[in-house]
Design a protein around this motif. Structure first.
Motif, PDB file in Angstrom:
ATOM      1  N   ASN A  79       0.832  -1.213   0.000  1.00 48.97           N
ATOM      2  CA  ASN A  79       0.000   0.000   0.000  1.00 48.97           C
ATOM      3  C   ASN A  79       0.860   1.255   0.000  1.00 48.97           C
ATOM      4  O   ASN A  79       0.585   2.195  -0.748  1.00 48.97           O
ATOM      5  CB  ASN A  79      -0.924   0.022   1.216  1.00 48.97           C
ATOM      6  CG  ASN A  79      -2.075  -0.948   1.095  1.00 48.97           C
ATOM      7  OD1 ASN A  79      -2.348  -1.478   0.031  1.00 48.97           O
ATOM      8  ND2 ASN A  79      -2.751  -1.197   2.203  1.00 48.97           N
ATOM      9  N   HIS A  80       1.906   1.276   0.836  1.00 50.03           N
ATOM     10  CA  HIS A  80       2.734   2.488   0.924  1.00 50.03           C
ATOM     11  C   HIS A  80       3.454   2.776  -0.388  1.00 50.03           C
ATOM     12  O   HIS A  80       3.707   3.940  -0.719  1.00 50.03           O
ATOM     13  CB  HIS A  80       3.713   2.421   2.108  1.00 50.03           C
ATOM     14  CG  HIS A  80       4.791   1.389   1.977  1.00 50.03           C
ATOM     15  ND1 HIS A  80       5.956   1.628   1.304  1.00 50.03           N
ATOM     16  CD2 HIS A  80       4.871   0.118   2.417  1.00 50.03           C
ATOM     17  CE1 HIS A  80       6.720   0.553   1.340  1.00 50.03           C
ATOM     18  NE2 HIS A  80       6.077  -0.390   2.006  1.00 50.03           N
ATOM     19  N   GLU A  81       3.746   1.733  -1.181  1.00 47.70           N
ATOM     20  CA  GLU A  81       4.360   1.957  -2.500  1.00 47.70           C
ATOM     21  C   GLU A  81       3.373   2.652  -3.435  1.00 47.70           C
ATOM     22  O   GLU A  81       3.742   3.589  -4.150  1.00 47.70           O
ATOM     23  CB  GLU A  81       4.775   0.637  -3.143  1.00 47.70           C
ATOM     24  CG  GLU A  81       5.964  -0.046  -2.509  1.00 47.70           C
ATOM     25  CD  GLU A  81       6.268  -1.381  -3.157  1.00 47.70           C
ATOM     26  OE1 GLU A  81       7.457  -1.642  -3.379  1.00 47.70           O
ATOM     27  OE2 GLU A  81       5.329  -2.163  -3.433  1.00 47.70           O
ATOM     28  N   VAL A  82       2.141   2.190  -3.426  1.00 49.84           N
ATOM     29  CA  VAL A  82       1.115   2.783  -4.294  1.00 49.84           C
ATOM     30  C   VAL A  82       0.889   4.243  -3.909  1.00 49.84           C
ATOM     31  O   VAL A  82       0.791   5.111  -4.771  1.00 49.84           O
ATOM     32  CB  VAL A  82      -0.207   1.987  -4.203  1.00 49.84           C
ATOM     33  CG1 VAL A  82      -1.318   2.690  -4.970  1.00 49.84           C
ATOM     34  CG2 VAL A  82      -0.011   0.567  -4.720  1.00 49.84           C
ATOM     35  N   LEU A  83       0.852   4.509  -2.611  1.00 53.24           N
ATOM     36  CA  LEU A  83       0.550   5.865  -2.133  1.00 53.24           C
ATOM     37  C   LEU A  83       1.729   6.828  -2.280  1.00 53.24           C
ATOM     38  O   LEU A  83       1.524   8.016  -2.537  1.00 53.24           O
ATOM     39  CB  LEU A  83       0.096   5.815  -0.679  1.00 53.24           C
ATOM     40  CG  LEU A  83      -1.234   5.095  -0.448  1.00 53.24           C
ATOM     41  CD1 LEU A  83      -1.493   4.905   1.043  1.00 53.24           C
ATOM     42  CD2 LEU A  83      -2.383   5.839  -1.113  1.00 53.24           C
ATOM     43  N   GLN A 101       4.806   6.051  -4.163  1.00 57.02           N
ATOM     44  CA  GLN A 101       5.632   5.855  -5.348  1.00 57.02           C
ATOM     45  C   GLN A 101       4.782   5.338  -6.510  1.00 57.02           C
ATOM     46  O   GLN A 101       5.151   4.377  -7.191  1.00 57.02           O
ATOM     47  CB  GLN A 101       6.742   4.840  -5.048  1.00 57.02           C
ATOM     48  CG  GLN A 101       7.639   5.222  -3.898  1.00 57.02           C
ATOM     49  CD  GLN A 101       8.552   4.059  -3.499  1.00 57.02           C
ATOM     50  OE1 GLN A 101       8.738   3.109  -4.245  1.00 57.02           O
ATOM     51  NE2 GLN A 101       9.117   4.149  -2.328  1.00 57.02           N
ATOM     52  N   ALA A 102       3.673   5.984  -6.751  1.00 64.76           N
ATOM     53  CA  ALA A 102       2.741   5.525  -7.791  1.00 64.76           C
ATOM     54  C   ALA A 102       3.424   5.435  -9.155  1.00 64.76           C
ATOM     55  O   ALA A 102       3.150   4.508  -9.922  1.00 64.76           O
ATOM     56  CB  ALA A 102       1.520   6.431  -7.856  1.00 64.76           C
ATOM     57  N   ASP A 103       4.327   6.351  -9.452  1.00 62.50           N
ATOM     58  CA  ASP A 103       5.031   6.315 -10.742  1.00 62.50           C
ATOM     59  C   ASP A 103       5.836   5.027 -10.887  1.00 62.50           C
ATOM     60  O   ASP A 103       5.824   4.398 -11.943  1.00 62.50           O
ATOM     61  CB  ASP A 103       5.962   7.528 -10.899  1.00 62.50           C
ATOM     62  CG  ASP A 103       5.202   8.824 -11.089  1.00 62.50           C
ATOM     63  OD1 ASP A 103       3.977   8.771 -11.343  1.00 62.50           O
ATOM     64  OD2 ASP A 103       5.826   9.890 -10.979  1.00 62.50           O
ATOM     65  N   PHE A 104       6.541   4.639  -9.820  1.00 63.00           N
ATOM     66  CA  PHE A 104       7.319   3.396  -9.834  1.00 63.00           C
ATOM     67  C   PHE A 104       6.398   2.196 -10.038  1.00 63.00           C
ATOM     68  O   PHE A 104       6.685   1.307 -10.846  1.00 63.00           O
ATOM     69  CB  PHE A 104       8.102   3.245  -8.520  1.00 63.00           C
ATOM     70  CG  PHE A 104       8.577   1.832  -8.283  1.00 63.00           C
ATOM     71  CD1 PHE A 104       9.696   1.333  -8.943  1.00 63.00           C
ATOM     72  CD2 PHE A 104       7.892   1.003  -7.412  1.00 63.00           C
ATOM     73  CE1 PHE A 104      10.116   0.027  -8.736  1.00 63.00           C
ATOM     74  CE2 PHE A 104       8.306  -0.309  -7.205  1.00 63.00           C
ATOM     75  CZ  PHE A 104       9.427  -0.796  -7.866  1.00 63.00           C
ATOM     76  N   VAL A 105       5.303   2.159  -9.317  1.00 65.58           N
ATOM     77  CA  VAL A 105       4.352   1.052  -9.422  1.00 65.58           C
ATOM     78  C   VAL A 105       3.804   0.960 -10.842  1.00 65.58           C
ATOM     79  O   VAL A 105       3.761  -0.121 -11.432  1.00 65.58           O
ATOM     80  CB  VAL A 105       3.208   1.205  -8.388  1.00 65.58           C
ATOM     81  CG1 VAL A 105       2.087   0.218  -8.646  1.00 65.58           C
ATOM     82  CG2 VAL A 105       3.755   1.037  -6.972  1.00 65.58           C
ATOM     83  N   LEU A 106       3.388   2.084 -11.408  1.00 62.92           N
ATOM     84  CA  LEU A 106       2.822   2.081 -12.762  1.00 62.92           C
ATOM     85  C   LEU A 106       3.858   1.697 -13.817  1.00 62.92           C
ATOM     86  O   LEU A 106       3.538   1.001 -14.776  1.00 62.92           O
ATOM     87  CB  LEU A 106       2.204   3.437 -13.091  1.00 62.92           C
ATOM     88  CG  LEU A 106       0.931   3.775 -12.321  1.00 62.92           C
ATOM     89  CD1 LEU A 106       0.443   5.158 -12.695  1.00 62.92           C
ATOM     90  CD2 LEU A 106      -0.153   2.733 -12.547  1.00 62.92           C
ATOM     91  N   GLU A 107       5.096   2.137 -13.635  1.00 65.74           N
ATOM     92  CA  GLU A 107       6.160   1.773 -14.571  1.00 65.74           C
ATOM     93  C   GLU A 107       6.396   0.260 -14.527  1.00 65.74           C
ATOM     94  O   GLU A 107       6.500  -0.399 -15.564  1.00 65.74           O
ATOM     95  CB  GLU A 107       7.437   2.528 -14.207  1.00 65.74           C
ATOM     96  CG  GLU A 107       8.548   2.359 -15.215  1.00 65.74           C
ATOM     97  CD  GLU A 107       9.758   3.216 -14.857  1.00 65.74           C
ATOM     98  OE1 GLU A 107      10.874   2.662 -14.872  1.00 65.74           O
ATOM     99  OE2 GLU A 107       9.589   4.410 -14.564  1.00 65.74           O
ATOM    100  N   ASN A 108       6.461  -0.286 -13.328  1.00 65.13           N
ATOM    101  CA  ASN A 108       6.641  -1.725 -13.162  1.00 65.13           C
ATOM    102  C   ASN A 108       5.459  -2.488 -13.751  1.00 65.13           C
ATOM    103  O   ASN A 108       5.640  -3.482 -14.468  1.00 65.13           O
ATOM    104  CB  ASN A 108       6.820  -2.045 -11.671  1.00 65.13           C
ATOM    105  CG  ASN A 108       6.983  -3.517 -11.417  1.00 65.13           C
ATOM    106  OD1 ASN A 108       6.035  -4.191 -10.994  1.00 65.13           O
ATOM    107  ND2 ASN A 108       8.162  -4.042 -11.682  1.00 65.13           N
ATOM    108  N   LEU A 109       4.260  -2.007 -13.488  1.00 63.70           N
ATOM    109  CA  LEU A 109       3.043  -2.644 -13.989  1.00 63.70           C
ATOM    110  C   LEU A 109       2.996  -2.577 -15.523  1.00 63.70           C
ATOM    111  O   LEU A 109       2.595  -3.534 -16.180  1.00 63.70           O
ATOM    112  CB  LEU A 109       1.819  -1.964 -13.375  1.00 63.70           C
ATOM    113  CG  LEU A 109       0.480  -2.642 -13.571  1.00 63.70           C
ATOM    114  CD1 LEU A 109       0.502  -4.076 -13.071  1.00 63.70           C
ATOM    115  CD2 LEU A 109      -0.605  -1.845 -12.850  1.00 63.70           C
TER     116      LEU A 109
END
Length: 121
Positions: free
Chosen positions: A96-100, A102-110
């Motif tokens: 959850n803390h990554e999404v909140l 570091q959303a850019d990192f999460v979306l890039e990985n996704l």
């Protein structure tokens, strides 16, 4: 295949009581906003309910809070992932803390994961 009515009701309740991370992720994924892929949230895959699911590429996204760091939860999540992978699905997990934070990192990985899954189809 008959779906358990209780699971459907619980999934609906979970959609209305989403965590902050789930709400943010849904805003990013809903209505084909991400790579023109259709995602469902709190989707029943008996006996489980997954946070986000994309049928087109066979992807399950799970968002985990701190409660998922306990020994019991780690074992449960591993069992759940094994079950979903046996159905031919790819399971990815983010904290959850990554999404909140570091959303850019999460979306890039996704994005990278989705590209690979699209190529494999």
């Amino acid at each position: 295949m008959k779906i358990d009515l209780q699971l459907l009701v619980f999934a609906k309740t979970m959609r209305t009581n989403a965590t902050d991370a789930e709400s943010l992720m849904w805003q990013l994924l809903r209505a084909k906003r991400f790579m023109n892929l259709k995602f469902r949230r709190q989707h029943v895959m008996a006996p489980y309910i997954v946070d986000f699911y994309c049928h087109e590429i066979g992807l399950v996204i799970e968002l985990d809070g701190s409660q998922h760091g306990t020994v019991d939860a780690i074992e449960y999540d591993a069992e759940r992932t094994k079950f979903l992978e046996a159905l031919g699905l790819k399971v990815v997990r983010y904290w959850n803390h990554e999404v909140l934070s570091q959303a850019d990192f999460v979306l890039e990985n996704l994005w990278e994961i989705c590209l690979k899954l699209k190529d494999d189809k």
